[in-house]
Enzyme design. Structure first.
Site, PDB file in Angstrom:
ATOM      1  N   THR A 194      -5.102   7.300   1.870  1.00  0.00           N
ATOM      2  CA  THR A 194      -4.083   8.238   2.329  1.00  0.00           C
ATOM      3  C   THR A 194      -4.637   9.085   3.461  1.00  0.00           C
ATOM      4  O   THR A 194      -5.761   9.565   3.396  1.00  0.00           O
ATOM      5  CB  THR A 194      -3.667   9.183   1.182  1.00  0.00           C
ATOM      6  OG1 THR A 194      -3.047   8.403   0.179  1.00  0.00           O
ATOM      7  CG2 THR A 194      -2.699  10.262   1.659  1.00  0.00           C
ATOM      8  N   VAL A 223       5.711   5.471  -7.268  1.00  0.00           N
ATOM      9  CA  VAL A 223       5.481   6.586  -6.351  1.00  0.00           C
ATOM     10  C   VAL A 223       4.130   7.197  -6.711  1.00  0.00           C
ATOM     11  O   VAL A 223       3.807   7.354  -7.892  1.00  0.00           O
ATOM     12  CB  VAL A 223       6.606   7.645  -6.492  1.00  0.00           C
ATOM     13  CG1 VAL A 223       6.270   8.908  -5.719  1.00  0.00           C
ATOM     14  CG2 VAL A 223       7.938   7.061  -6.023  1.00  0.00           C
ATOM     15  N   GLY A 224       3.353   7.536  -5.706  1.00  0.00           N
ATOM     16  CA  GLY A 224       2.035   8.124  -5.951  1.00  0.00           C
ATOM     17  C   GLY A 224       2.041   9.635  -5.862  1.00  0.00           C
ATOM     18  O   GLY A 224       3.093  10.286  -5.945  1.00  0.00           O
ATOM     19  N   ASP A 225       0.860  10.189  -5.681  1.00  0.00           N
ATOM     20  CA  ASP A 225       0.700  11.644  -5.631  1.00  0.00           C
ATOM     21  C   ASP A 225       1.107  12.243  -4.288  1.00  0.00           C
ATOM     22  O   ASP A 225       1.487  13.409  -4.206  1.00  0.00           O
ATOM     23  CB  ASP A 225      -0.780  12.003  -5.862  1.00  0.00           C
ATOM     24  CG  ASP A 225      -1.685  11.371  -4.792  1.00  0.00           C
ATOM     25  OD1 ASP A 225      -1.580  10.149  -4.587  1.00  0.00           O
ATOM     26  OD2 ASP A 225      -2.461  12.117  -4.164  1.00  0.00           O
ATOM     27  N   THR A 245      -6.787  11.932  -1.643  1.00  0.00           N
ATOM     28  CA  THR A 245      -6.672  10.492  -1.437  1.00  0.00           C
ATOM     29  C   THR A 245      -7.242   9.812  -2.676  1.00  0.00           C
ATOM     30  O   THR A 245      -8.021  10.414  -3.412  1.00  0.00           O
ATOM     31  CB  THR A 245      -7.418  10.037  -0.160  1.00  0.00           C
ATOM     32  OG1 THR A 245      -7.234   8.628   0.016  1.00  0.00           O
ATOM     33  CG2 THR A 245      -8.893  10.341  -0.215  1.00  0.00           C
TER      34      THR A 245
HETATM   35  N1  ASP Z   1      -3.122   8.426  -3.143  1.00  0.00           N
HETATM   36  C1  ASP Z   1      -2.382   7.279  -2.714  1.00  0.00           C
HETATM   37  C2  ASP Z   1      -1.463   6.824  -3.796  1.00  0.00           C
HETATM   38  O1  ASP Z   1      -1.826   6.874  -4.968  1.00  0.00           O
HETATM   39  C3  ASP Z   1      -3.203   6.096  -2.334  1.00  0.00           C
HETATM   40  C4  ASP Z   1      -4.417   6.299  -1.544  1.00  0.00           C
HETATM   41  O2  ASP Z   1      -4.875   7.363  -1.222  1.00  0.00           O
HETATM   42  O3  ASP Z   1      -4.972   5.287  -1.210  1.00  0.00           O
HETATM   43  O4  ASP Z   1      -0.396   6.363  -3.487  1.00  0.00           O
END
Ligand code: ASP
Length: 335
Positions: A194, A223-225, A245
């Site tokens: 991210t 859906v992520g954070d 991230t």
């Molecule tokens: N945090 C992001 C998610 O979980 C993914 C990432 O940082 O790679 O969607």
């Protein structure tokens, strides 16, 4: 990831690694001690400053240069994030992002300004600049989160163009993956990215943003954070900001970015706050943290910065005094 400069902080505890970027530049290795930390705390901050996750010099420089020209933190954040979103070689955000298991690229993004306003998009498809749509949600609607088709329709109504985000490269990788469909709801420590960005402008005001295509080959609808206020991002202009991230599910369960800002409110440095937020994740009963990565970055009102992760290979970039430097992050899992 290329790293031009390493911050040696492995042996430090507690107060050890809270430093402003100007001090980071001077104290990258052996002469890092409590005295310099005290000096750092007492050094008046020189704004503007930008801190980002990972080594993304084009985006960090873009945001920093806009701030140098006197632009607001929120403008710098949006345009900085856009640099990565439109780069098809970055397979973790915007165009060229890795798809979900059905082959659809779905984006999550959010943005937060100095007044505590927040806008986000979740599960957005066919629009490159998710960060800009998030800003439109914040500024042009009575809502804070828009999802899926509705978010896409809203973006089009605001003048954004629809386009296919799945590049040949990401498509090929996905086609290879579906042969085995070997998905585990954990991530390899390098398989994530991210783009999170925090900035303080010449007025001393803070804004932040983050943008991602989420975990590669996630379940459709996941859906992520990143678009969730307090988890992937939080800004309080009185205190500071933080962004994340890594494995979003773990960030969500600990409301990591809000936690970091609240810890700074209680007096912790950005570095201490990032370390505590990682500690909350790894110290959970039966945590399988050895199998996933989470990294945080933070900044406080004074312009002091912090960054920390579960595993090695996380880094942060800091733009200050007209230049960008990338710093290797200290991490929890030394075994
Ligand atoms: N945090 C992001 C998610 O979980 C993914 C990432 O940082 O790679 O969607």
């Amino acid at each position: 990831m290329k790293r031009r400069k390493f911050l040696q902080n492995a042996s430090l505890t507690g107060i050890g690694v809270a430093v402003g970027a100007s001090v980071l530049a001077k104290n990258t290795t052996e002469n890092f001690n409590t005295k310099t930390v005290t000096e750092a705390t007492n050094t008046p901050a020189i704004f503007p400053i930008v801190i980002t996750t990972w080594n993304i010099p084009n985006a960090t420089n873009k945001a920093g240069e806009l701030l140098d020209q006197g632009k607001s933190a929120i403008d710098a954040i949006e345009q900085g994030c856009m640099v990565e979103e439109k780069d098809p070689s970055n397979q973790t955000v915007g165009k060229g992002g890795r798809p979900d298991r059905d082959g659809n690229v779905t984006l999550d993004a959010c943005i937060m300004d100095k007044n505590g306003n927040y806008g986000s998009v979740v599960y957005l498809q066919n629009i490159v600049h998710a960060i800009s749509v998030a800003r439109k949600v914040m500024e042009e609607t009575p809502h804070v989160i828009m999802a899926g088709k509705g978010a896409e329709q809203f973006a089009v109504s605001e003048g954004f163009k629809r386009e296919n985000l799945l590049t040949e490269e990401s498509k090929k990788a996905w086609e290879k993956w579906i042969k085995t469909s070997n998905y585990q709801p954990i991530i390899n420590i390098e398989n994530h990215d991210t783009i999170g960005m925090l900035a303080i402008d010449k007025n001393g005001d803070i804004s932040g943003g983050c943008t991602t295509s989420g975990l590669a080959y996630k379940m459709a609808g996941r859906v992520g954070d990143s678009p969730i206020i307090g988890s992937g991002l939080f800004i309080d202009n009185e205190i500071g900001g933080a962004t994340a991230t890594g494995l979003g599910e773990e960030v969500l369960k600990t409301v990591g970015s809000f936690l970091i800002v609240e810890l700074m409110r209680q007096g912790k440095t950005p570095q201490q706050a990032c370390e505590e937020a990682i500690h909350r994740i790894v110290s959970k009963p039966n945590s399988n943290y050895k199998n996933f990565q989470v990294g945080y970055i933070a900044i406080n009102k004074k312009g002091e910065t912090g960054y920390y992760s579960i595993h090695e290979h996380f880094s942060a970039s800091i733009y200050k005094d007209g230049k960008n430097e990338n710093y290797k992050s200290d991490f929890h899992n030394k075994s």
